[in-house]
Motif scaffolding. Structure first.
Motif, PDB file in Angstrom:
ATOM      1  N   VAL A 195       0.687 -54.178 -12.832  1.00  0.00           N
ATOM      2  CA  VAL A 195       2.061 -54.448 -13.270  1.00  0.00           C
ATOM      3  C   VAL A 195       3.041 -54.102 -12.156  1.00  0.00           C
ATOM      4  N   ALA A 196       4.152 -54.818 -12.148  1.00  0.00           N
ATOM      5  CA  ALA A 196       5.159 -54.615 -11.111  1.00  0.00           C
ATOM      6  C   ALA A 196       6.519 -55.024 -11.657  1.00  0.00           C
ATOM      7  N   GLY A 197       7.578 -54.486 -11.048  1.00  0.00           N
ATOM      8  CA  GLY A 197       8.925 -54.845 -11.448  1.00  0.00           C
ATOM      9  C   GLY A 197       9.933 -54.250 -10.493  1.00  0.00           C
ATOM     10  N   THR A 198      11.120 -54.798 -10.479  1.00  0.00           N
ATOM     11  CA  THR A 198      12.160 -54.302  -9.576  1.00  0.00           C
ATOM     12  C   THR A 198      13.299 -53.702 -10.400  1.00  0.00           C
ATOM     13  N   MET A 199      14.375 -54.430 -10.548  1.00  0.00           N
ATOM     14  CA  MET A 199      15.510 -53.992 -11.357  1.00  0.00           C
ATOM     15  C   MET A 199      16.271 -55.218 -11.811  1.00  0.00           C
ATOM     16  N   ALA A 200      17.137 -55.033 -12.825  1.00  0.00           N
ATOM     17  CA  ALA A 200      17.977 -56.124 -13.316  1.00  0.00           C
ATOM     18  C   ALA A 200      19.406 -55.960 -12.799  1.00  0.00           C
ATOM     19  N   HIS A 201      20.162 -57.057 -12.884  1.00  0.00           N
ATOM     20  CA  HIS A 201      21.568 -56.973 -12.484  1.00  0.00           C
ATOM     21  C   HIS A 201      22.321 -55.958 -13.337  1.00  0.00           C
ATOM     22  N   SER A 202      21.915 -55.814 -14.600  1.00  0.00           N
ATOM     23  CA  SER A 202      22.613 -54.896 -15.494  1.00  0.00           C
ATOM     24  C   SER A 202      22.568 -53.459 -14.985  1.00  0.00           C
ATOM     25  N   TYR A 203      21.441 -53.095 -14.355  1.00  0.00           N
ATOM     26  CA  TYR A 203      21.322 -51.736 -13.823  1.00  0.00           C
ATOM     27  C   TYR A 203      22.404 -51.487 -12.787  1.00  0.00           C
ATOM     28  N   TYR A 211      26.269 -49.728  -3.987  1.00  0.00           N
ATOM     29  CA  TYR A 211      25.691 -48.660  -3.168  1.00  0.00           C
ATOM     30  C   TYR A 211      25.239 -47.500  -4.047  1.00  0.00           C
ATOM     31  N   ALA A 212      26.076 -47.100  -5.007  1.00  0.00           N
ATOM     32  CA  ALA A 212      25.725 -45.988  -5.900  1.00  0.00           C
ATOM     33  C   ALA A 212      24.486 -46.321  -6.732  1.00  0.00           C
ATOM     34  N   ALA A 213      24.395 -47.557  -7.169  1.00  0.00           N
ATOM     35  CA  ALA A 213      23.237 -47.979  -7.961  1.00  0.00           C
ATOM     36  C   ALA A 213      21.959 -47.906  -7.134  1.00  0.00           C
ATOM     37  N   PHE A 214      22.023 -48.439  -5.909  1.00  0.00           N
ATOM     38  CA  PHE A 214      20.847 -48.417  -5.033  1.00  0.00           C
ATOM     39  C   PHE A 214      20.440 -46.978  -4.702  1.00  0.00           C
ATOM     40  N   MET A 215      21.416 -46.132  -4.436  1.00  0.00           N
ATOM     41  CA  MET A 215      21.113 -44.750  -4.071  1.00  0.00           C
ATOM     42  C   MET A 215      20.461 -44.012  -5.244  1.00  0.00           C
ATOM     43  N   ALA A 216      20.982 -44.228  -6.439  1.00  0.00           N
ATOM     44  CA  ALA A 216      20.415 -43.566  -7.620  1.00  0.00           C
ATOM     45  C   ALA A 216      18.977 -44.010  -7.854  1.00  0.00           C
ATOM     46  N   PHE A 217      18.738 -45.293  -7.691  1.00  0.00           N
ATOM     47  CA  PHE A 217      17.390 -45.830  -7.885  1.00  0.00           C
ATOM     48  C   PHE A 217      16.437 -45.287  -6.824  1.00  0.00           C
ATOM     49  N   GLU A 223       9.254 -44.262  -3.363  1.00  0.00           N
ATOM     50  CA  GLU A 223       8.048 -44.890  -2.809  1.00  0.00           C
ATOM     51  C   GLU A 223       7.913 -46.354  -3.200  1.00  0.00           C
ATOM     52  N   ASP A 224       8.760 -46.822  -4.123  1.00  0.00           N
ATOM     53  CA  ASP A 224       8.620 -48.187  -4.628  1.00  0.00           C
ATOM     54  C   ASP A 224       9.996 -48.812  -4.785  1.00  0.00           C
ATOM     55  N   CYS A 225      10.736 -48.794  -3.705  1.00  0.00           N
ATOM     56  CA  CYS A 225      12.133 -49.209  -3.746  1.00  0.00           C
ATOM     57  C   CYS A 225      12.276 -50.684  -3.397  1.00  0.00           C
ATOM     58  N   VAL A 226      12.641 -51.487  -4.404  1.00  0.00           N
ATOM     59  CA  VAL A 226      12.970 -52.892  -4.189  1.00  0.00           C
ATOM     60  C   VAL A 226      14.342 -53.115  -4.801  1.00  0.00           C
ATOM     61  N   PHE A 227      15.313 -53.517  -3.985  1.00  0.00           N
ATOM     62  CA  PHE A 227      16.684 -53.675  -4.449  1.00  0.00           C
ATOM     63  C   PHE A 227      17.000 -55.150  -4.709  1.00  0.00           C
ATOM     64  N   LEU A 228      17.616 -55.411  -5.858  1.00  0.00           N
ATOM     65  CA  LEU A 228      18.116 -56.735  -6.196  1.00  0.00           C
ATOM     66  C   LEU A 228      19.486 -56.894  -5.538  1.00  0.00           C
ATOM     67  N   GLY A 259      11.313 -53.473  -0.322  1.00  0.00           N
ATOM     68  CA  GLY A 259      11.721 -54.872  -0.343  1.00  0.00           C
ATOM     69  C   GLY A 259      13.109 -55.080  -0.912  1.00  0.00           C
ATOM     70  N   ILE A 260      13.588 -56.294  -0.739  1.00  0.00           N
ATOM     71  CA  ILE A 260      14.801 -56.752  -1.405  1.00  0.00           C
ATOM     72  C   ILE A 260      14.432 -58.007  -2.187  1.00  0.00           C
ATOM     73  N   ARG A 261      15.187 -58.262  -3.263  1.00  0.00           N
ATOM     74  CA  ARG A 261      14.911 -59.466  -4.055  1.00  0.00           C
ATOM     75  C   ARG A 261      16.122 -60.366  -4.119  1.00  0.00           C
ATOM     76  N   LEU A 262      15.882 -61.639  -3.854  1.00  0.00           N
ATOM     77  CA  LEU A 262      16.897 -62.679  -3.970  1.00  0.00           C
ATOM     78  C   LEU A 262      16.632 -63.453  -5.253  1.00  0.00           C
ATOM     79  N   ASP A 263      17.675 -63.598  -6.086  1.00  0.00           N
ATOM     80  CA  ASP A 263      17.472 -64.235  -7.385  1.00  0.00           C
ATOM     81  C   ASP A 263      18.453 -65.374  -7.639  1.00  0.00           C
TER      82      ASP A 263
END
Length: 483
Positions: A195-203, A211-217, A223-228, A259-263
């Motif tokens: 299983v795998a997952g990143t984050m939603a726009h709502s987060y 920036y605050a959202a990315f830093m908190a995540f 160890e598993d940081c993928v930013f939307l 990673g980064i995710r483009l949606d």
């Protein structure tokens, strides 16, 4: 849904036919039934057989409970004797099937059922449901992976699936066909799919800024940081903030930005620009993940345009097989046992593709000894033997087109699954099925795997089967003329 409840996942006419057999004392007649498809999805060159695992579980747990029997009785369609028959039913079916993960072709018998007419009818709907959906999604996933097998593919379709079961079985099918992981958590616990997952726009929107959202995540999942990165502005905000968090927190703490995710947006352009920005910041190992209504055709275009995308997250167009949402598998009687003799039968149609291949049959695949590539499949009557050195194949629709095969070896594709109700097949793990599928795909020529205008793979009938088919056609048409 419990196994007990699944016996009623059956078209009502199956019970109507079963009751008619019962009242006519035909329940002990042995029938032979084949499962096959007539048309390959998306006009492709092959499809991936799947769904056997569900059918095996269904057969092993086939039993009516009292609530189900009461419901059937209250329909007013059946007498007490028939209800008692169903109460005491103990499936004694024999089943032959192609192994899960095998690439197969139109009109090939992928499952053969042998058993009394009532038992054989009552399992039809569930068998077709299992094979049709699971094979459809496995085929769609396989087509996507074939675009570029060096890329990674993630199944993201849970929320767009047509029900919970579809999301779980679709995730399994995608993994079998070469995907690396799924977003469906239940598929992880049930089948062991990673299983795998990143984050939603709502987060991101919950926080004061990106920036605050990315830093908190990052602080919770270093160890598993993928930013939307497309919530506000991909290149002016998302990617720069991802880089900033990586440089200010992840790297100093000994981690890397995974990673980064483009949606959204132009994924080719955005991925190229993001790659430049990441590399300039020293994040050459940060992957670019792309999602947003992708399929095999969009992936092909993106890669042709040089998009430096490492991972594709694929949702709705996979889990619903949007371009071809139905696998038309059918279940047809091909023979019955009469006085100890297997008597073939045939269904006629004004549409040539709907004329069935009669009799109890075997399915063979010929391989070239020098390349180990599959060169042709053969459907033959069960009692026939295949010459090991030379065999003439021909087109069933254009029989004047013939070819002599030499320098080959062959394998029978169907294997015994149940014998008189007893499971005789060692059910493989999902990882074993996945490996087997990858091996089998290597036996197909690239031309067969083309997305468009795929090479037409040879699926031929033996001369004896061909002659039998034409004999029965002539007999049935002559009979119709006399009416």
């Amino acid at each position: 849904m419990t196994n007990a409840s699944q016996v009623l996942v059956t078209d009502f006419y199956e019970f109507s036919m079963a009751y008619a057999y019962f009242k006519e004392n035909k329940q002990d007649i042995i029938g032979y039934f084949d499962v096959f498809i007539r048309t390959i999805p998306d006009s492709g060159g092959y499809y991936v057989f799947n769904g056997l695992h569900k059918f095996i579980d269904f057969i092993q747990n086939f039993k009516f409970d009292e609530d189900q029997l009461e419901y059937l009785k209250n329909t007013g369609q059946y007498d007490d004797d028939f209800i008692d028959y169903l109460r005491n039913i103990d499936l004694k079916l024999s089943v032959y099937a192609v192994k899960e993960g095998t690439p197969v072709f139109a009109n090939e018998p992928v499952v053969t059922i042998i058993g009394n007419l009532i038992e054989a009818q009552l399992i039809e709907s569930f068998l077709l449901q299992s094979v049709n959906f699971s094979s459809l999604i496995a085929t769609k996933a396989s087509r996507m992976v074939q675009v570029d097998s060096s890329k990674s593919y993630l199944e993201f379709g849970t929320r767009r699936a047509h029900g919970a079961d579809a999301s779980i079985e679709g995730a399994r099918a995608a993994y079998l066909a070469g995907f690396d992981a799924t977003a469906c958590t239940e598929a992880g616990i049930r089948y062991g799919v990673p299983v795998a997952g990143t984050m939603a726009h709502s987060y991101i929107q919950i926080y004061d800024d990106e920036y605050a959202a990315f830093m908190a995540f990052a602080k919770v999942h270093p160890e598993d940081c993928v930013f939307l990165v497309d919530t506000y502005d991909t290149l002016k905000s998302g990617v720069p903030n991802a880089i900033k968090v990586a440089q200010e927190y992840l790297i100093p703490k000994g981690y890397r930005l995974k990673g980064i995710r483009l949606d959204s947006g132009d994924l080719a352009y955005l991925s190229k620009q993001a790659r430049i920005m990441l590399d300039k910041a020293g994040l050459t190992d940060t992957q670019i993940i792309a999602s947003n209504s992708l399929d095999e055709f969009t992936i092909t275009d993106l890669l042709l345009q040089g998009a430096p995308i490492d991972v594709f997250g694929i949702g709705e167009r996979l889990i619903t097989s949007r371009s071809h949402p139905v696998m038309g598998g059918v279940y047809k009687v091909v023979a019955s046992m009469q006085d100890g003799v297997v008597v073939p039968t045939i269904k006629l149609s004004d549409t040539i593709e709907k004329i069935t291949n009669p009799g109890f049959k075997r399915l063979y695949r010929f391989y070239d000894k020098d390349t180990d590539k599959a060169v042709a499949d053969l459907i033959a009557l069960h009692h026939e033997t295949i010459d090991a050195d030379e065999y003439e194949i021909f087109s069933p629709t254009e029989p004047w087109k013939r070819k002599i095969l030499t320098n080959y070896y062959y394998k029978e594709l169907q294997v015994p699954i149940f014998s008189n109700g007893k499971l005789v097949y060692k059910v493989p793990t999902l990882e074993e099925v996945k490996t087997y599928h990858q091996q089998q795909m290597q036996t197909l020529w690239p031309e067969v795997k083309r997305l468009n205008q795929a090479h037409l793979y040879f699926v031929d009938l033996s001369q004896e089967l061909f002659d039998l088919k034409n004999k029965l056609i002539a007999e049935k048409r002559a009979m119709a003329k006399r009416l």
